[in-house]
Scaffold this motif. Structure first.
Motif, PDB file in Angstrom:
ATOM      1  N   LEU A 217       0.878  -1.173   0.000  1.00 34.07           N
ATOM      2  CA  LEU A 217       0.000   0.000   0.000  1.00 34.07           C
ATOM      3  C   LEU A 217       0.914   1.221   0.000  1.00 34.07           C
ATOM      4  N   VAL A 218       0.730   2.065  -1.014  1.00 31.39           N
ATOM      5  CA  VAL A 218       1.737   3.084  -1.320  1.00 31.39           C
ATOM      6  C   VAL A 218       1.107   4.469  -1.382  1.00 31.39           C
ATOM      7  N   LEU A 219       1.710   5.415  -0.675  1.00 33.47           N
ATOM      8  CA  LEU A 219       1.273   6.813  -0.776  1.00 33.47           C
ATOM      9  C   LEU A 219       1.986   7.470  -1.957  1.00 33.47           C
ATOM     10  N   ALA A 220       1.202   8.118  -2.820  1.00 31.01           N
ATOM     11  CA  ALA A 220       1.793   8.821  -3.975  1.00 31.01           C
ATOM     12  C   ALA A 220       0.862   9.939  -4.410  1.00 31.01           C
ATOM     13  N   ARG A 221       1.408  10.822  -5.231  1.00 26.75           N
ATOM     14  CA  ARG A 221       0.624  11.975  -5.712  1.00 26.75           C
ATOM     15  C   ARG A 221       0.222  11.782  -7.165  1.00 26.75           C
ATOM     16  N   THR A 222      -1.004  12.160  -7.473  1.00 24.24           N
ATOM     17  CA  THR A 222      -1.417  12.215  -8.886  1.00 24.24           C
ATOM     18  C   THR A 222      -0.969  13.575  -9.438  1.00 24.24           C
ATOM     19  N   PRO A 223      -0.887  13.700 -10.764  1.00 27.60           N
ATOM     20  CA  PRO A 223      -0.254  14.882 -11.357  1.00 27.60           C
ATOM     21  C   PRO A 223      -0.874  16.215 -10.927  1.00 27.60           C
ATOM     22  N   ASP A 224      -2.186  16.289 -10.785  1.00 25.21           N
ATOM     23  CA  ASP A 224      -2.790  17.587 -10.487  1.00 25.21           C
ATOM     24  C   ASP A 224      -3.162  17.742  -9.015  1.00 25.21           C
ATOM     25  N   ALA A 225      -2.639  16.849  -8.176  1.00 23.38           N
ATOM     26  CA  ALA A 225      -3.024  16.868  -6.759  1.00 23.38           C
ATOM     27  C   ALA A 225      -2.541  18.154  -6.091  1.00 23.38           C
ATOM     28  N   PRO A 226      -3.307  18.642  -5.118  1.00 32.51           N
ATOM     29  CA  PRO A 226      -2.847  19.806  -4.347  1.00 32.51           C
ATOM     30  C   PRO A 226      -1.567  19.474  -3.576  1.00 32.51           C
ATOM     31  N   GLU A 227      -0.859  20.514  -3.206  1.00 30.25           N
ATOM     32  CA  GLU A 227       0.350  20.307  -2.403  1.00 30.25           C
ATOM     33  C   GLU A 227       0.000  19.800  -1.003  1.00 30.25           C
ATOM     34  N   GLY A 228       1.017  19.292  -0.310  1.00 25.30           N
ATOM     35  CA  GLY A 228       0.837  18.920   1.097  1.00 25.30           C
ATOM     36  C   GLY A 228       0.099  17.602   1.260  1.00 25.30           C
ATOM     37  N   VAL A 229      -0.336  17.341   2.490  1.00 24.39           N
ATOM     38  CA  VAL A 229      -0.912  16.037   2.803  1.00 24.39           C
ATOM     39  C   VAL A 229      -2.278  15.840   2.172  1.00 24.39           C
ATOM     40  N   LYS A 230      -2.897  16.907   1.701  1.00 27.43           N
ATOM     41  CA  LYS A 230      -4.230  16.751   1.089  1.00 27.43           C
ATOM     42  C   LYS A 230      -4.162  16.428  -0.389  1.00 27.43           C
ATOM     43  N   GLY A 231      -2.959  16.171  -0.878  1.00 32.06           N
ATOM     44  CA  GLY A 231      -2.825  15.799  -2.288  1.00 32.06           C
ATOM     45  C   GLY A 231      -2.177  14.427  -2.452  1.00 32.06           C
ATOM     46  N   ILE A 232      -2.357  13.599  -1.456  1.00 35.60           N
ATOM     47  CA  ILE A 232      -1.725  12.282  -1.488  1.00 35.60           C
ATOM     48  C   ILE A 232      -2.794  11.198  -1.564  1.00 35.60           C
ATOM     49  N   SER A 233      -2.588  10.256  -2.441  1.00 36.15           N
ATOM     50  CA  SER A 233      -3.549   9.162  -2.610  1.00 36.15           C
ATOM     51  C   SER A 233      -2.888   7.842  -2.220  1.00 36.15           C
ATOM     52  N   LEU A 234      -3.753   6.852  -1.980  1.00 32.02           N
ATOM     53  CA  LEU A 234      -3.248   5.542  -1.566  1.00 32.02           C
ATOM     54  C   LEU A 234      -3.468   4.527  -2.689  1.00 32.02           C
ATOM     55  N   PHE A 235      -2.409   3.808  -3.031  1.00 32.54           N
ATOM     56  CA  PHE A 235      -2.480   2.833  -4.113  1.00 32.54           C
ATOM     57  C   PHE A 235      -2.100   1.448  -3.620  1.00 32.54           C
ATOM     58  N   LEU A 236      -2.757   0.472  -4.217  1.00 31.74           N
ATOM     59  CA  LEU A 236      -2.369  -0.917  -3.971  1.00 31.74           C
ATOM     60  C   LEU A 236      -1.475  -1.334  -5.136  1.00 31.74           C
ATOM     61  N   VAL A 237      -0.260  -1.746  -4.800  1.00 32.99           N
ATOM     62  CA  VAL A 237       0.691  -2.183  -5.828  1.00 32.99           C
ATOM     63  C   VAL A 237       1.172  -3.586  -5.458  1.00 32.99           C
ATOM     64  N   PRO A 238       0.675  -4.615  -6.141  1.00 31.85           N
ATOM     65  CA  PRO A 238       1.105  -5.966  -5.789  1.00 31.85           C
ATOM     66  C   PRO A 238       2.488  -6.276  -6.380  1.00 31.85           C
ATOM     67  N   LYS A 239       3.224  -7.110  -5.673  1.00 32.73           N
ATOM     68  CA  LYS A 239       4.526  -7.545  -6.212  1.00 32.73           C
ATOM     69  C   LYS A 239       4.292  -8.318  -7.513  1.00 32.73           C
ATOM     70  N   PHE A 240       3.339  -9.250  -7.484  1.00 36.60           N
ATOM     71  CA  PHE A 240       2.921  -9.943  -8.702  1.00 36.60           C
ATOM     72  C   PHE A 240       1.478  -9.526  -9.007  1.00 36.60           C
TER      73      PHE A 240
END
Lengths: 596, 596
Positions: free
Chosen positions: A210-233
């Motif tokens: 489970l990975v925190l990352a920003r999408t291109p147009d996200a606001p700055e700071g902690v309110k522009g961070i989204s959570l992604f599921l990235v499986p190894k396989f």
């Protein structure tokens, strides 16, 4: 270096202090009786002391090793993890709908304690997986839940939390990892994450990051961070494993302790982008992460209790065995076991009392969480939720801070042998040292305790707890004897110190913000010692009432509570003094940066 | 991971608190002026920060290695030790008659601090050599002195202390090593000694072991132990090295810290007997050993101060550099260096204040030792000797206990990076952990403080110190302002707590011996915090008086003293409470052995 689960102590807390009867009266927990608790704990004790405890020293001697992107864990870990999954241990608290056992947190908590006491490094893998499960349950789409939860809950796959980056530790606003929408609902994730516990290993077929990352147009700071599921396989529609995803472990850390637990640097997207799936809504990632974080923080607090108990057991065994020096009062002409010496007794009693106090507080907190989630009445849910929320930073911060002291005493009891690695006492001391740091340092817990848990509700949760302490004080007055007298006097002083501190925080938060936060860790420790002491007072009353049933057991409880009152509770007043002294930019803040 | 000697702080203590002027007024110390102190300290700072400090992390990564009876030290150590000897550093305090510089302990102590701050593992070799020199000076025959002292003082040979055996740690009565007279004045020594610091190494041509052993007809217990000099290589009459003696290193330990310092298991006499020479009279070995032990205990206290300062310097540098999170009071929109955050400031201030307080107390103790040895007046010698003797267990016990907390805070300031070994913060934490154990655990120091230093003279030394604190309290009253007010209030409370505790010890020593000793470590810590706080009060007065001369420096001293008063001195009252509560077999002793 064996581990014996303190089942009787655990069941005493579950029954007498955390009131398991009231938990099994909740809708959905009808089966969670004391008998069921006992049966589950018995099984857990067996598995943890027989399978995992012997692998603890082994993990320290033969830590995880990185080679060419792959991590090989300590010999024995992979097989033990298979047994852990097959035994259903990953699913103890989780929903039956996805294959879990759906037991109360009150029953799961001693299981987690045993797991961590047996093998802290091993336990981190299930702990992080629990966090991933929580986050998916909270915010994952039905499709993500169906695809990932059953395998996580069965212990076939494991989960990770990816927050930290080289420039972004406690400060998530600085997160730079990015995620690019692919137009088909999926994302490509790019970035470097560090300090990822079990970020790569060979114990499971798949790892769900489970990975925190920003999408291109996200606001700055902690309110522009989204959570992604990235499986190894990648996972095919039929549940089988597909292609290897573009997330790679480029190294693992060389650490002071918990050496068997691989701490990975993960590189996302160096070969075109790691395929990821958005969890919940965009830009709400930090909020979701805090859900898993809160569960993880409580669990880290339990780790502190666990490693303390393990260190205590080892020290007590050594102190009974090691013969050295005559008694100070001349009562024997021969050298005696060192447990006969008053200072060794003091050290062991301190270790034991701190551990028992923190355990009682954590289990009681777990019961509040159960009521908060399961009570039929919405008011009761809210009331217990507020108390649980208040207690989480205390359980995390206090149980881990005290574990540093307890494991240090464990080394000290061993004398020179404690400094020799083969003895094993030093491993607990090294392992414990991470606990006040990860999942939010003690200062971060203190900030949470002040800001979100004390000031935001105007002190309501804190005052609700203080009112409960008052009830205990009234109950203490009904009894005579030295232990009750000492406990009443010290708990009353401690209660006053805590109440004064809460008022200090409320009154000065706006006018003297820095001074309030400068006193934060002292406030957290003060809350930890007073609330643990309060639980010891409740234990004293319960043990006194039941004394005749099992004198040896209950008299030990009474003596331990008495010791806590006389030797540990007095610290509360010193802590209050240091907090209130911080007012007006004095003390802590009097020194400027360039004066250091 | 550099080390900058805190010369200005050291000289402040030497001049203002330890009153170097009164030391240079003593017969034999006429040259020991502040200027000389400054010149010596400047040179020591240069050597230690340039040559030894860079080898500290190296020693942790590449510890001493044992192979086939030989020990190879960390690359660079051998050459550094040659330079150490050539620079005359081994001889700073020792008699000019044997090649030393004959400087006061007050000037030698900061040199020892710098040496240990630069490289604790390295410093142990000179520290043990100092002990061997002391013992030889005290009890050695003229022949032994002439043959061994010059080479030890020049740093060509090194010395060791051989007390511990597998069954005999703190309990010397259990020593089993034996010495057989050969009829020619020499002895053959047989036995196994463990935990022998620098018991074997490649840094010097010869190693001079001082060994406790029993002669065949010796009485049982500690009064039947003699002290022998056993050289690694026999020394011919012309001073050249002769045959290899029958003492062999069979292994070295794998330790939590101070890894570069080889901790040897030495086997004496497996090949016919190790040739040894009796030091002083038969059966007085433990008495002589205590002379070197007392010097070594003071030096170990200085090690605690040294490692604390090193950890502080590293943490402060990191906190100024690491940018993370916005200020809690919203005073900036950007993330700031973490030293701006109140809790980081609190941690650094705690580290700094504890270190400065312990340093001041140790240097003041050193001055008492100088007066005790050099004053023309016998009464003055006795008076100062009694105070020095009282302070030795406090300096040893307190400075080392606080060093565990300070180095732990050093890890905490670094957050997650603190747990990564490459950062270096963890090394200090691991290294410090031995300090409360070797040369007598904190409990042993506490027993000494109670028995030999408080009860034996009916509290006279303790009361003499309390009377000096009263003078400081009177002096504090002459000043206004928050720092003076806080210090006066807290020091008065601390002084009362210490005085009450001393009276408690005196009144209950016979009637309630175990309770008294159960409170021993708390008494030692109470003495440590109050006496350090007292020195901070004296520093406050001195800094206030000189403020205009160098405002930046003296205002830092004032703020640090103020912090000590508000945040550290309040612990005294909590410690007193726990001591007095121990009375009557309650608390600590209420739990029986089988209840643990």
């Amino acid at each position: 270096m064996t581990y014996t689960a303190p089942l009787k102590d655990m069941l005493f807390v579950i029954e007498e202090l955390a009131d398991v009867a009231s938990i099994s009266a909740l809708p959905g927990f009808e089966d969670a009786s004391l008998d069921i608790a006992q049966a589950v704990l018995d099984e857990a004790a067996k598995f943890n002391s027989e399978i995992l405890a012997p692998l603890n020293a082994e993990g320290d001697k033969n830590p995880s090793e990185w080679h060419d992107g792959e991590v090989t864990t300590t010999p024995g870990f992979k097989e033990a993890f298979r047994q852990y999954g097959e035994g259903g241990w990953q699913g103890v608290v989780h929903l039956a709908e996805f294959g879990g056992q759906g037991l109360p947190k009150l029953i799961a908590t001693p299981c987690i304690e045993m797991l961590n006491a047996a093998n802290l490094s091993f336990a981190l893998c299930p702990l992080l997986t629990d966090g991933a499960i929580e986050a998916l349950l909270t915010a994952g789409s039905d499709e993500l839940k169906q695809r990932y939860l059953p395998k996580l809950i069965s212990g076939e796959w494991t989960g990770t939390m990816n927050l930290t980056e080289p420039q972004a530790g406690s400060d998530l606003a600085l997160v730079r990892s990015r995620a690019q929408a692919q137009g088909d609902g999926t994302y490509k994730v790019f970035g470097t994450k560090i300090f990822i516990t079990y970020g790569e290993h060979d114990m499971a077929e798949n790892i769900v990051h489970l990975v925190l990352a920003r999408t291109p147009d996200a606001p700055e700071g902690v309110k522009g961070i989204s959570l992604f599921l990235v499986p190894k396989f990648l996972v095919n529609d039929d549940g089988s494993l597909g292609a290897r995803n573009d997330v790679h472990c480029v190294s693992i850390e060389h650490k002071l302790g918990i050496k068997a637990s691989p701490t990975a640097v993960l590189q996302y997207g160096d070969h075109g982008g790691a395929l990821g799936y958005l969890i919940g809504e965009e830009n709400r990632g930090v909020e979701y992460m805090f859900i898993m974080m809160n569960a993880a923080r409580f669990a880290v607090g339990v780790q502190g209790i666990a490693v303390s108990d393990r260190a205590y057991q080892q020290a007590a065994a050594y102190a009974k065995d090691r013969v050295q020096s005559r008694p100070v009062d001349g009562s024997a002409k021969q050298s005696v076991a060192i447990i006969q010496h008053p200072d060794v007794r003091r050290m062991l009693a301190t270790m034991r009392a701190l551990t028992e106090g923190a355990r009682a507080l954590a289990y009681v907190a777990a019961a509040h969480s159960d009521i908060a989630h399961h009570a039929a009445d919405a008011d009761a849910r809210a009331r217990h939720a507020a108390i649980y929320e208040y207690l989480v930073p205390v359980v995390k911060g206090w149980s881990t801070e005290m574990s540093i002291d307890v494991t240090s005493l464990g080394v000290q009891v061993h004398g020179g042998m404690g400094f020799i690695e083969e003895t094993g006492a030093a491993q607990h001391y090294r392992d414990a040292r991470i606990l006040t740091i990860y999942e939010g340092t003690t200062a971060i817990q203190a900030n949470d305790l002040i800001g979100r848990k004390t000031i935001r509700d105007g002190g309501a949760a804190a005052r609700a707890i203080l009112a409960q302490i008052d009830e205990t004080l009234v109950a203490l007055e009904r009894h005579d004897g030295a232990a009750f007298g000492a406990m009443h006097r010290r708990l009353m002083a401690g209660r006053a110190a805590l109440a004064n501190t809460v008022e200090f925080m409320l009154h000065n938060a706006k006018s003297d913000t820095k001074a309030v936060f400068a006193g934060g860790v002292a406030y957290l420790k003060l809350a930890g010692i007073v609330l643990s002491g309060w639980q010891m007072a409740r234990a004293l009353i319960a043990a006194h009432t039941k004394r005749a049933d099992d004198p040896a057991f209950y008299e030990t409880k009474i003596a331990t509570a008495h010791f806590f009152a006389d030797h540990l509770l007095p610290q509360a007043v010193a802590l209050e003094a240091s907090i209130v002294s911080a007012k007006g930019d004095q003390g802590v803040l009097a020194l400027d940066e360039d004066q250091f």
